[in-house]
Design an enzyme around this catalytic site. Structure first.
Site, mmCIF file in Angstrom:
data_model
loop_
_atom_site.group_PDB
_atom_site.id
_atom_site.type_symbol
_atom_site.label_atom_id
_atom_site.label_comp_id
_atom_site.label_asym_id
_atom_site.label_seq_id
_atom_site.Cartn_x
_atom_site.Cartn_y
_atom_site.Cartn_z
ATOM 1 N N SER A 149 0.827 -1.215 0.000
ATOM 2 C CA SER A 149 0.000 0.000 0.000
ATOM 3 C C SER A 149 0.859 1.261 0.000
ATOM 4 O O SER A 149 0.582 2.207 -0.753
ATOM 5 C CB SER A 149 -0.976 -0.003 1.173
ATOM 6 N N HIS B 139 -1.933 -8.930 1.923
ATOM 7 C CA HIS B 139 -1.604 -7.688 2.658
ATOM 8 C C HIS B 139 -2.722 -7.451 3.688
ATOM 9 O O HIS B 139 -2.942 -8.300 4.540
ATOM 10 C CB HIS B 139 -1.439 -6.560 1.631
ATOM 11 N N HIS C 70 6.059 -12.965 7.088
ATOM 12 C CA HIS C 70 6.202 -11.549 6.738
ATOM 13 C C HIS C 70 7.331 -11.392 5.731
ATOM 14 O O HIS C 70 8.303 -12.150 5.762
ATOM 15 C CB HIS C 70 6.485 -10.701 7.985
ATOM 16 N N ARG D 23 3.567 -5.558 16.987
ATOM 17 C CA ARG D 23 2.166 -5.099 16.960
ATOM 18 C C ARG D 23 1.266 -6.237 17.439
ATOM 19 O O ARG D 23 0.269 -6.017 18.119
ATOM 20 C CB ARG D 23 1.790 -4.644 15.542
ATOM 21 N N ASP E 295 -1.909 -9.164 11.801
ATOM 22 C CA ASP E 295 -3.248 -9.621 11.400
ATOM 23 C C ASP E 295 -3.688 -10.891 12.120
ATOM 24 O O ASP E 295 -4.867 -11.245 12.102
ATOM 25 C CB ASP E 295 -3.278 -9.871 9.888
HETATM 26 N N1 NMX Z 1 1.541 -20.056 5.434
HETATM 27 C C1 NMX Z 1 1.977 -20.931 4.504
HETATM 28 N N2 NMX Z 1 2.974 -20.678 3.653
HETATM 29 C C2 NMX Z 1 3.612 -19.517 3.799
HETATM 30 C C3 NMX Z 1 3.258 -18.569 4.766
HETATM 31 C C4 NMX Z 1 2.159 -18.869 5.607
HETATM 32 N N3 NMX Z 1 1.717 -18.018 6.521
HETATM 33 N N4 NMX Z 1 4.067 -17.491 4.663
HETATM 34 C C5 NMX Z 1 4.905 -17.774 3.650
HETATM 35 N N5 NMX Z 1 4.623 -18.977 3.114
HETATM 36 C C6 NMX Z 1 5.234 -19.597 1.939
HETATM 37 C C7 NMX Z 1 5.023 -18.689 0.746
HETATM 38 O O1 NMX Z 1 3.704 -18.839 0.194
HETATM 39 C C8 NMX Z 1 6.124 -19.145 -0.183
HETATM 40 O O2 NMX Z 1 5.720 -20.365 -0.782
HETATM 41 P P1 NMX Z 1 6.101 -20.716 -2.330
HETATM 42 O O3 NMX Z 1 7.590 -20.803 -2.338
HETATM 43 O O4 NMX Z 1 5.400 -22.003 -2.565
HETATM 44 O O5 NMX Z 1 5.576 -19.569 -3.154
HETATM 45 C C9 NMX Z 1 7.240 -19.457 0.806
HETATM 46 O O6 NMX Z 1 6.624 -19.682 2.073
HETATM 47 C C10 NMX Z 1 8.265 -18.353 0.931
HETATM 48 O O7 NMX Z 1 7.601 -17.141 1.263
HETATM 49 P P2 NMX Z 1 8.338 -16.031 2.149
HETATM 50 O O8 NMX Z 1 9.527 -15.569 1.384
HETATM 51 O O9 NMX Z 1 8.546 -16.516 3.526
HETATM 52 O O10 NMX Z 1 7.210 -14.883 2.231
HETATM 53 P P3 NMX Z 1 6.955 -13.663 1.245
HETATM 54 O O11 NMX Z 1 7.876 -12.566 1.616
HETATM 55 O O12 NMX Z 1 6.940 -14.089 -0.177
HETATM 56 O O13 NMX Z 1 5.454 -13.275 1.615
HETATM 57 C C11 NMX Z 1 3.647 -12.928 3.127
HETATM 58 C C12 NMX Z 1 5.130 -12.661 2.848
HETATM 59 C C13 NMX Z 1 3.223 -12.072 4.312
HETATM 60 C C14 NMX Z 1 2.835 -12.487 1.892
HETATM 61 C C15 NMX Z 1 3.462 -14.435 3.419
HETATM 62 O O14 NMX Z 1 4.168 -14.775 4.593
HETATM 63 C C16 NMX Z 1 2.000 -14.822 3.564
HETATM 64 O O15 NMX Z 1 1.348 -15.085 2.542
HETATM 65 N N6 NMX Z 1 1.454 -14.828 4.832
HETATM 66 C C17 NMX Z 1 0.037 -15.061 5.051
HETATM 67 C C18 NMX Z 1 -0.744 -13.819 4.695
HETATM 68 C C19 NMX Z 1 -0.542 -12.702 5.695
HETATM 69 O O16 NMX Z 1 -0.540 -12.918 6.892
HETATM 70 N N7 NMX Z 1 -0.388 -11.463 5.185
HETATM 71 C C20 NMX Z 1 -0.344 -10.295 6.078
HETATM 72 C C21 NMX Z 1 0.935 -9.488 5.974
HETATM 73 C C22 NMX Z 1 0.924 -8.400 7.012
HETATM 74 N N8 NMX Z 1 0.036 -7.298 6.719
HETATM 75 O O17 NMX Z 1 -0.508 -6.754 7.626
HETATM 76 O O18 NMX Z 1 -0.099 -6.852 5.547
HETATM 77 C C1 MLT Z 2 2.181 -3.838 6.835
HETATM 78 O O1 MLT Z 2 1.859 -3.464 7.977
HETATM 79 O O2 MLT Z 2 2.166 -3.106 5.847
HETATM 80 C C2 MLT Z 2 2.467 -5.258 6.647
HETATM 81 O O3 MLT Z 2 3.059 -5.793 7.761
HETATM 82 C C3 MLT Z 2 3.072 -5.640 5.345
HETATM 83 C C4 MLT Z 2 4.498 -5.242 5.085
HETATM 84 O O4 MLT Z 2 5.112 -4.512 5.827
HETATM 85 O O5 MLT Z 2 5.013 -5.740 4.061
#
Ligand code: NMX
Ligand code: MLT
Length: 430
Positions: A233, A263, A309, A318, A364
């Site tokens: 964002s 996100h 993350h 947080r 979250d």
């Molecule tokens: N559950 C299962 N698999 C996961 C998770 C999770 N919570 N987090 C990461 N992975 C997987 C990810 O999908 C990826 O798989 P693949 O290689 O098959 O594509 C692998 O682990 C490596 O990912 P990372 O490098 O650890 O994470 P990345 O930086 O790409 O993504 C998020 C970060 C936050 C998008 C990811 O951890 C996720 O999808 N979490 C769940 C959604 C979430 O909680 N989002 C909120 C973020 C915070 N916010 O407030 O915005």
């Molecule tokens: C945020 O608060 O924006 C989330 O934790 C996602 C991020 O920092 O990538």
């Protein structure tokens, strides 16, 4: 202490000079290298942006202007906005003047309600929220003054004016969307005697005999305020703003990114996950049951929402701040207890699976369970709350960028063929 605008006016010449000197003296210094994996992997870890409002340390979490977020949990969101913009917390006089300024700007134009009422009832609350922000663009001072030939040095003042007009109205708009979405009827009138966060809680129209919901909403708005410059964002808002699109366009664009499940929508998905657990086990499961449930979710190819993350490598502070609040206010609540058990079990499972780089909870993973406790059960509304808060950070970043004359964002993209050819040449030379 000076009021917000005067404080910024005092600081900005020095900030401009700092950037001018950095570019002049150190413009060619190398601060980052870029690998193929980073280019193909969402630019993770690539240093290509400046953001002075906040920094996320992978091992410590969010620092707002150098202060750990955990130490700011008691602050009002209005104080946080002053801090984000100026680097200093306001004293009581500067805070009162800022709050009064917001109150004067809080009246919602009638056309905003008309547009919202014309939208289908089943529109997602984030679509309603972003649409409301976008239609207010008609009143943008930045756009009007730009068309009249505004000087570059004055851009920040117009960005500040639009930001304040927008921020002042967000609680009433967001609460009005809640009333409509929850089929409760007309918006609840604002109480001008309340602060920004407490008034939002009041306009949600939920019972709050002890004032705990107001405390939670303030905490929510403070904790979600900003997360440096590279999250979806903030980066989107930055890029759109860099084209000198005004703050209404830029913030609305940023919030469209917040609406994605990876996100800001993760809070909605997370509550759905917790509700799924409660329904499946008719209450709080045993650790063994939860382990099996989480493994099944992973085997079916789902992510565990609220975990992992892109930057953090620890339990999000947080999350910790919300957890402390939950322990004080609703420790025996079933949803809170499930969140607690998920926290005890999921990190070890994600570690065992070995994919996620960060197995720990982010913000979250818990926020929704607390809102649910206070009767805010429409979980597809939760990202709107996140958005009201994140608008603080996005606006602060926009104001500073317009003050510094930050140029239009335009990184160079390359083709896959270019990467293959370049990697081939490098390998041959080695
Ligand atoms: N559950 C299962 N698999 C996961 C998770 C999770 N919570 N987090 C990461 N992975 C997987 C990810 O999908 C990826 O798989 P693949 O290689 O098959 O594509 C692998 O682990 C490596 O990912 P990372 O490098 O650890 O994470 P990345 O930086 O790409 O993504 C998020 C970060 C936050 C998008 C990811 O951890 C996720 O999808 N979490 C769940 C959604 C979430 O909680 N989002 C909120 C973020 C915070 N916010 O407030 O915005
Ligand atoms: C945020 O608060 O924006 C989330 O934790 C996602 C991020 O920092 O990538």
């Amino acid at each position: 202490m000076l009021a917000l605008k005067e404080k910024l006016a005092q600081q900005i010449p020095g900030l401009r000079e700092e950037v001018r000197q950095l570019t002049k003296r150190h413009g060619d210094a190398v601060i980052s290298e870029v690998t193929v994996a980073q280019v193909l992997g969402g630019m993770r870890g690539m240093k290509g942006l400046v953001c002075d409002t906040s920094v996320v340390d992978p091992d410590k979490g969010l620092y707002v202007r150098g202060i750990p977020i955990g130490e700011l949990a008691h602050c009002l969101p209005e104080e946080i906005f002053y801090l984000l913009c100026t680097g200093e917390l306001p004293d009581s006089e500067a805070l009162a003047s800022f709050q009064q300024d917001l109150r004067k700007r809080a009246q919602i134009p009638a056309y905003v309600w008309e547009v919202l009422l014309a939208m289908p009832m089943d529109s997602h609350p984030m679509t309603m929220f972003n649409t409301a922000i976008l239609v207010m663009e008609r009143d943008s001072v930045f756009r009007r003054r730009y068309a009249q030939g505004m000087r570059k040095e004055e851009f920040w003042e117009a960005a500040l004016e639009d930001s304040l007009q927008m921020l002042a109205k967000l609680p009433a708009i967001a609460a009005g969307i809640y009333q409509r979405h929850a089929h409760k009827g007309s918006p609840v009138a604002s109480d001008p005697g309340l602060d920004w966060g407490a008034d939002y809680a009041h306009m949600l129209g939920l019972p709050d005999p002890e004032g705990d919901l107001a405390r939670l909403i303030r905490l929510y708005l403070t904790l979600h305020c900003d997360h440096e410059g590279g999250n979806v964002s903030a980066f989107t808002c930055h890029t759109v703003g860099s084209a000198l699109s005004d703050p209404y366009y830029a913030v609305s664009a940023g919030l469209n990114g917040l609406a994605g499940p990876l996100h800001g929508l993760a809070n909605q998905e997370c509550l759905q996950f917790v509700l799924g657990v409660r329904e499946r086990f008719d209450g709080v499961p045993t650790d063994e049951q939860l382990r099996e449930y989480a493994w099944n979710a992973l085997k079916e190819g789902h992510v565990i929402p609220g975990y992992g993350h892109a930057v953090l490598r620890i339990t999000d502070p947080r999350f910790t701040a919300f957890h402390q609040f939950g322990e004080q206010v609703c420790a025996q609540d079933e949803m809170f207890r499930i969140v607690d058990r998920v926290f005890a079990i999921v990190p070890e499972i994600l570690r065992e699976q070995g994919k996620a780089k960060d197995p720990w909870p982010n913000v979250d993973a818990i926020s929704g369970a607390l809102l649910y406790h206070f009767g805010l059960t429409q979980f597809d509304y939760y990202t709107v709350l996140f958005g009201v808060s994140r608008a603080l950070g996005m606006c602060a970043q926009l104001i500073i960028n317009r003050a510094l004359g930050t140029p239009i964002t335009r990184p160079k993209s390359v083709s896959t063929d270019w990467i293959k050819a370049t990697v081939g040449q490098t390998r041959q030379a080695a």
